[in-house]
Design a protein around this motif. Structure first.
Motif, PDB file in Angstrom:
ATOM      1  N   ALA A  83       0.633   2.973  -6.865  1.00 17.36           N
ATOM      2  CA  ALA A  83      -0.488   2.049  -7.077  1.00 17.36           C
ATOM      3  C   ALA A  83      -0.230   1.155  -8.289  1.00 17.36           C
ATOM      4  O   ALA A  83      -0.519  -0.043  -8.259  1.00 17.36           O
ATOM      5  N   TYR A  84       0.337   1.722  -9.368  1.00 14.98           N
ATOM      6  CA  TYR A  84       0.689   0.910 -10.533  1.00 14.98           C
ATOM      7  C   TYR A  84       1.698  -0.165 -10.154  1.00 14.98           C
ATOM      8  O   TYR A  84       1.595  -1.320 -10.583  1.00 14.98           O
ATOM      9  N   CYS A  85       2.685   0.214  -9.354  1.00  9.47           N
ATOM     10  CA  CYS A  85       3.713  -0.733  -8.916  1.00  9.47           C
ATOM     11  C   CYS A  85       3.101  -1.874  -8.109  1.00  9.47           C
ATOM     12  O   CYS A  85       3.479  -3.041  -8.280  1.00  9.47           O
ATOM     13  N   LEU A  86       2.148  -1.552  -7.255  1.00 14.48           N
ATOM     14  CA  LEU A  86       1.521  -2.556  -6.398  1.00 14.48           C
ATOM     15  C   LEU A  86       0.470  -3.382  -7.140  1.00 14.48           C
ATOM     16  O   LEU A  86       0.137  -4.488  -6.713  1.00 14.48           O
ATOM     17  N   GLY A  87      -0.055  -2.848  -8.233  1.00 11.99           N
ATOM     18  CA  GLY A  87      -1.108  -3.543  -8.968  1.00 11.99           C
ATOM     19  C   GLY A  87      -2.479  -3.346  -8.362  1.00 11.99           C
ATOM     20  O   GLY A  87      -3.316  -4.254  -8.397  1.00 11.99           O
ATOM     21  N   PRO A  90      -6.504   2.225  -6.005  1.00 16.35           N
ATOM     22  CA  PRO A  90      -7.144   2.911  -4.877  1.00 16.35           C
ATOM     23  C   PRO A  90      -7.888   4.160  -5.327  1.00 16.35           C
ATOM     24  O   PRO A  90      -7.497   4.825  -6.291  1.00 16.35           O
ATOM     25  N   PRO A  91      -8.975   4.486  -4.631  1.00 15.39           N
ATOM     26  CA  PRO A  91      -9.714   5.699  -4.952  1.00 15.39           C
ATOM     27  C   PRO A  91      -8.982   6.935  -4.433  1.00 15.39           C
ATOM     28  O   PRO A  91      -8.154   6.849  -3.517  1.00 15.39           O
ATOM     29  N   ILE A 120      -5.611   4.353  -0.019  1.00 10.42           N
ATOM     30  CA  ILE A 120      -6.156   5.461  -0.805  1.00 10.42           C
ATOM     31  C   ILE A 120      -5.040   6.264  -1.457  1.00 10.42           C
ATOM     32  O   ILE A 120      -3.867   6.154  -1.078  1.00 10.42           O
ATOM     33  N   ILE A 121      -5.416   7.052  -2.446  1.00  7.04           N
ATOM     34  CA  ILE A 121      -4.615   8.163  -2.922  1.00  7.04           C
ATOM     35  C   ILE A 121      -5.246   9.404  -2.296  1.00  7.04           C
ATOM     36  O   ILE A 121      -6.433   9.673  -2.515  1.00  7.04           O
ATOM     37  N   ALA A 122      -4.491  10.120  -1.495  1.00  6.11           N
ATOM     38  CA  ALA A 122      -5.068  11.255  -0.763  1.00  6.11           C
ATOM     39  C   ALA A 122      -5.397  12.402  -1.714  1.00  6.11           C
ATOM     40  O   ALA A 122      -4.586  12.781  -2.565  1.00  6.11           O
ATOM     41  N   SER A 123      -6.587  12.950  -1.587  1.00  7.52           N
ATOM     42  CA  SER A 123      -6.964  14.107  -2.390  1.00  7.52           C
ATOM     43  C   SER A 123      -6.214  15.337  -1.894  1.00  7.52           C
ATOM     44  O   SER A 123      -5.945  15.484  -0.703  1.00  7.52           O
TER      45      SER A 123
END
Length: 197
Positions: A83-87, A90-91, A120-123
């Motif tokens: 997510a950091y790489c993509l900017g 996501p929850p 998303i980031i999967a829980s």
């Protein structure tokens, strides 16, 4: 109950994409069918030969693997590092809970799609069969703790139990979580009930 009865195999989930049938055609061409690369531990699930590019405001990730079969709604799962790489931000969500999730662009060989939500980031969670749930004395929707007892011991809190006759016993975490605990797929962790070791 003996500790061995609480041991659960680990499944490390790298970034991946679930596509709807419509989006498969938009990305790969009309009538296109995903090809099986390898079968996964969960029955009926497979890694496809096909990959796509993910694009966000700050960067791209190439060769994100598609997992089949097709889903009713397209969903992209990444780690926080991705997510950091993509900017994007996501929850952390359970798979399928996409309302208000992050936007993402998916690029394939024949076209691209922009999702206003779907990233998303999967829980973290544990898949188990109904028989496993009886053995572990847990129920669908319960939350438990899981401990890794390897080189870098870590307790994973608030791990959701997901029960189905279609599931195979496995503790699912993403690559960031696996690296923090120095875990790999096939390792075993210990399920803790009531927070006690």
């Amino acid at each position: 109950m003996n500790d061995a009865l609480f041991l659960i195999p680990v499944g490390v989930s790298a970034r991946h994409v679930h596509l709807s049938a419509i989006h498969v055609e938009l990305l790969f061409g009309k009538g296109y069918q995903l090809q099986v690369y390898k079968h996964l531990s969960q029955p009926g699930q497979y890694a496809a030969k096909e990959t796509v590019m993910l694009t966000g405001p700050k960067g791209t990730i190439d060769k994100a693997r598609i997992l089949g079969p097709n889903r009713p709604a397209t969903q992209v799962e990444v780690s926080l590092t991705d997510a950091y790489c993509l900017g994007v931000s996501p929850p952390i969500r359970e798979s399928g809970n996409l309302g208000g999730s992050s936007p993402i662009t998916i690029i394939g060989p024949k076209g691209s799609i922009y999702l206003q939500e779907g990233l998303i980031i999967a829980s973290r969670h544990i898949h188990m069969s109904e028989e496993d749930a009886v053995q572990f004395q847990v129920h669908e929707g319960d939350f438990v703790n899981v401990i890794s007892r390897f080189e870098r011991p870590i307790i994973f809190n608030e791990v959701k139990i997901r029960v189905s006759s279609q599931y195979c016993l496995e503790f699912h975490i993403d690559t960031d979580e696996a690296n923090a605990a120095r875990l790999k797929s096939g390792d075993q962790v210990l399920l803790l009930k009531n927070g006690s070791i």
